[in-house]
Design an enzyme around this catalytic site. Structure first.
Site, PDB file in Angstrom:
ATOM      1  N   GLU A 126       0.846  -1.202   0.000  1.00 46.18           N
ATOM      2  CA  GLU A 126       0.000   0.000   0.000  1.00 46.18           C
ATOM      3  C   GLU A 126       0.877   1.245   0.000  1.00 46.18           C
ATOM      4  OE1 GLU A 126      -4.109  -1.165   1.956  1.00 46.18           O
ATOM      5  OE2 GLU A 126      -2.621  -0.717   3.496  1.00 46.18           O
ATOM      6  N   CYS A 185     -11.207   2.626   5.894  1.00 46.24           N
ATOM      7  CA  CYS A 185     -10.495   3.834   6.313  1.00 46.24           C
ATOM      8  C   CYS A 185     -10.733   5.011   5.375  1.00 46.24           C
ATOM      9  CB  CYS A 185      -9.001   3.543   6.433  1.00 46.24           C
ATOM     10  SG  CYS A 185      -8.273   2.816   4.960  1.00 46.24           S
TER      11      CYS A 185
END
Lengths: 635, 635
Positions: free
Chosen positions: B316, B400
């Site tokens: 990520e 998120c």
């Protein structure tokens, strides 16, 4: 037309420069160095049972898996490659090394015939409990291929006897009969090995078990891998399968119903190879049709221009149609090697040259790129573009590709020529000699050429006595304007299904001249391959070219754009890699030195430049640097 | 120049059309629907302790990890977003929902102040044993941000009291004092939250703990995550860390020594935000310098043209320089939101407009693309190219990003204007009203514009009484030829560090006219970004454009090539998304229908065509289809 069958490689002498060099490298350097690596990495030691096993060299992945479960296959594949090497040159040292491994395997074999060194050494209580993941049958298949090769070359039966005992154990464990498990392999391989054994021995039980495996695969309600998982993990277990679905192993549905190529690329290619074998052997039209549908799916939507297969590292395999990223291409060497196997089987179903075209494409590009010039470095993944980051490795955590390419090169002669009762067919060119039998009569053949660098080919056909038979010459799909002469007289060169057939009375001294024009060509991608928008690839004959930084210094090669209408210069470079043909073209180049910052509104200044391309299979042999197959184009 | 500080968002009315629409959508749809999703996914129930916990909804990964460990953070972030929403419009229902969550959190809190619902509910014995992976401090940080926001908007202290008790527990557990663990977070976040609490309360202990965390990070010999791992897994444990190195969490070396942006992008941005906060607060030149070096590294080698960050799904995060693949771009929404946070801190260090340029770029592109037009669909990854496969989601396993974008939009007014003792600075435009205090005097400000669609901006400056102060107007880096008038009189519009400063005696009724010419532009990439070779992006003002299939029907948009010299037509389309500006240009198009097979030697037939581009942030709101930001170009 009677059925054509390949002339086995030991009967084909590689006399042409191209393959002679690759073969000598594999014999001199690759096969010996691979044995050394097998030793260094503990793979040979893992055969020594019942010695206590050392700690895992490659710790289990967090999902419990370790690559060590398929170490047996590496031994099998090395023995296969080494045996092929022995067919070219006997070598007492290599033979002793094979014998030592066979000693170990024979000692390791359980009284009931079971022979998997991982399970015997680490978890004997768990044998045959996880066919989905743990490669027991895959290992057996590769050991069997090794045993067959060693027997064929040396006549020594011991390893084959070991493997036949193991197979008897397998046959008594799996099958549709009451009391047997209806299991099959998570990684296909043994099916094609069993077919080789059946061809060797004629024993129907091997054909029957291969048939069982193919028929059982993907049978639902319940799926065997589900039965196995429940037994392994308890009825309410929900441990997630890392690949999420059975497409990964082409067991999502019965094979005759499969229409799209899915999952792990090497698994798929080995499966399809066996399916094609069985389609021929059983004369099974549904199986043949499945093979053809799957073939078309690969060719129309899923194959790199290099005959690389499988874009994704995640599943080492296929994704969706037209998804062919270049820089991140997985395109595992094994997958292109296995495509060669499949293509060879498809070719011999109907002798359709479209399959030989792909066989040749894979051989000269996606497969051969896996082995370095020095014979001791490898690509596992074969990207079509690089920013200079990746380079060749001298070994791999999972060394499957290393020995796939060595066994291919050591047996490459087996792909050149096929014979039937009434003819001989030339599939590949490059300089071979062979004496074959056609309709009971011996015929000496000699094909002389500098292929793939040149398409000027001369073939002499020398029967013991004059005889009528077909000589079939493959006209590659990429070739236009091929001409054929016999003894200086032009004959019609109209290819049917990719072959020109010359039927006449052949006599000693007859000579064929085949000219395959081989201009440099540009290739364009289907617009669905969005990665290649505005890009062009270069190809000449069977060779795909690439632009490598070492030949085009001054920054990343992606700075270069090739002009659509500019002539491509075909240049023989005697000093490069002992003589190769490069392609040169006018180009424009962006000057990276003139840049600061990531983005700007001012167009990059472009200047006239020249571009040199080399055959793709040769890239990454002269240090690190950027590379591109699909070159930005200026129209 | 005295230091500038942002005018808080509750003091800034969003009156312009662009942000008014986004804000209303977030208030009406996003915030309420997010609460519903938190309920549906079991996240709200996870706060209800000591109830027995239900079976895991997201089973542990094979490495033992489950995304449920950071559910607390989602609650905290939703409370933050919802509190910001309340600042715009009180809403009894939303307040009741926040109070219910605070009830649960208060009840869940352990007697010693510890408050992490995952550990309390599932493995209370393991608290503080795996800071590297399990997000305890990250959760605390997000809960703290929620508590601060809720207190600031409503004046209710209960949640903040709960969190201060938790912080006291944390401060008594971690630190350099004897008997404390010298730990810090695997996922940075709490540092910036602590700085917010310090700004709110003035209590030095919060500043001190933030300082401790920043100073401790990456300290070697031994590394805290190694100490922790040994304690957790035993001295000879060799369990492999899935990310292999501490670059993943920017803890590979002390932060002041870091010069390259590495690892997980969101972790990096949150860390750098806190570093910049501390650099200002502590007046720490080494920390400031580290921030500047890291900033330059991102800007020069690692940022997508959309201000997306982090190309790789694997970590990520960041990879190597110039590695900016378009189709597989991860470019997490959270990372662009967090870049805005960092940029805002950097901007206020020296009031350098280059930071505001990036703040604006991220806001209008990489961050805003994460939220759909309807306010209830999201992108987690924000690719710059698509073959039509991916589309927006209505929720995410790891949600998120959903609440990062809602909290951003609900507080976006806080990025527009800053004040100091002697001036006011306009960073963003788009129609706002605010009454600020400059040197003790109230000044009413009103900025009217149709920004980002137009650069015609009118600002009225109304002090209570005439007063001398600076009005600073940001001239965006992309803008050339800006003009400024005051009360109809041109003033010199020379920007210094990105701002034109007008120092004069301001009096009621004074009006500034600012004209920011906003032609459509082409952008080119540094040649190191090999993916963009031969491609061009379109931009106008702060908006990056993309070509989407719905506006360009007839196949994948990658079939289109834009001509370098063709004029770009700027067209206001009142009927599209309630009024946007599109860009249109002559192009050539390949006809996909004319193709069969994957590769061919014949160049694709191209015909004249037109291309329509829309702002990138609006893509994927009208069904699935292909999209491209970097368009193949014909020179």
């Amino acid at each position: 037309m009677s059925r054509y069958a390949p002339v086995p490689f030991p009967d084909v002498r590689l006399e042409g420069k191209f393959w002679h060099e690759r073969l000598e490298t594999v014999l001199d350097r690759t096969v010996p160095s691979q044995h050394k690596k097998l030793g260094e990495y503990g793979i040979l030691d893992s055969l020594k049972l019942p010695n206590p096993q050392p700690p895992l060299r490659f710790p289990r992945h967090s999902n419990g898996f370790t690559v060590q479960v398929f170490w047996d296959s590496d031994v099998g594949k090395w023995i296969e490659a080494a045996s092929y090497a022995l067919a070219h040159r006997r070598d007492a040292d290599i033979e002793a090394k094979i014998e030592a491994a066979v000693d170990d395997l024979e000692k390791a074999q359980a009284p009931d015939g079971y022979l998997n060194c991982w399970y015997l050494g680490h978890e004997p209580e768990n044998r045959w409990t996880n066919l989905r993941d743990n490669h027991e049958m895959y290992n057996a298949g590769h050991l069997l291929e090794g045993a067959i090769a060693y027997f064929q070359v040396t006549g020594r039966r011991r390893f084959l006897d070991v493997m036949e005992r193991y197979l008897d154990h397998i046959y008594s464990t799996f099958g549709t009969e009451p009391g047997k498990k209806r299991g099959y392999d998570g990684h296909e391989e043994i099916e094609l090995a069993l077919m080789k054994l059946y061809y060797l021995t004629g024993e129907k039980k091997h054909l029957d078990f291969a048939t069982y495996m193919i028929n059982e695969r993907g049978r639902p309600n319940p799926h065997y891998f589900d039965i196995e998982r429940e037994a392994r993990e308890g009825g309410d277990s929900k441990q997630r399968y890392v690949f999420g679905n059975y497409e990964y192993s082409q067991s999502h549905k019965p094979v005759r119903e499969q229409e799209k190529v899915v999952g792990h690329a090497v698994r798929a290619m080995y499966l399809y190879t066996a399916m094609a074998d069985l389609a021929a052997e059983l004369n099974d039209p549904a199986l043949k049709r499945a093979c053809e549908v799957l073939w078309d799916d690969v060719m129309e939507t899923k194959m790199y221009v290099t005959a690389g297969l499988g874009p994704s590292a995640h599943n080492e395999g296929f994704t969706h149609d037209f998804d062919l990223p270049n820089q991140t291409a997985y395109a595992e060497t094994c997958a292109s090697v296995a495509l060669i196997f499949w293509a060879q089987r498809m070719l011999h179903l109907d002798l359709d040259g479209k399959y030989a075209d792909i066989l040749e494409l894979a051989m000269f590009n996606g497969a051969l790129s896996g082995l370095s010039r020095d014979g001791e470095h490898y690509f596992y993944a074969n990207p079509l573009e690089s920013d200079g980051t990746p380079t060749r490795w001298d070994w791999h955590t999972c060394p499957c590709c290393t020995m796939n390419v060595s066994r291919l090169v050591a047996s490459v002669g087996g792909y050149f020529v096929s014979t039937s009762d009434d003819g001989v067919a030339f599939h590949l060119y490059g300089g071979i000699g062979s004496t074959v039998e056609i309709g009971g009569q011996k015929v000496a053949l000699k094909e002389v050429s500098d292929y793939p660098w040149s398409g000027d080919i001369r073939i002499s056909v020398d029967p013991e006595a004059p005889a009528v038979f077909d000589v079939k010459l493959r006209i590659p799909g990429w070739c236009h304007g091929a001409t054929v002469s016999v003894n200086g007289q032009k004959v019609e060169a109209k290819a049917v299904n990719g072959y020109v057939t010359i039927n006449r009375t052949w006599a000693k001294g007859d000579t064929i001249e085949l000219d395959l024009p081989m201009p440099a060509e540009r290739l364009y991608s289907h617009p669905g391959v969005i990665m290649n928008a505005g890009r062009v690839a270069l190809k000449r004959g069977p060779l795909v070219y690439c632009v490598e930084e070492v030949d085009n210094p001054g920054g990343r090669v992606q700075r270069l754009k090739i002009k659509r209408d500019a002539a491509l210069e075909v240049k023989t470079e005697a000093g490069l890699f002992d003589g190769v043909v490069t392609l040169k073209a006018p180009a424009t180049a962006i000057d990276e030195g003139e840049w600061s910052g990531l983005y700007r509104t001012k167009p990059p200044a472009e200047r006239e430049a020249n571009l040199t391309a080399i055959p793709y299979y040769l890239w990454a042999n002269r240090g690190q640097g950027s590379m591109v197959v699909w070159i930005p184009e200026v129209v």
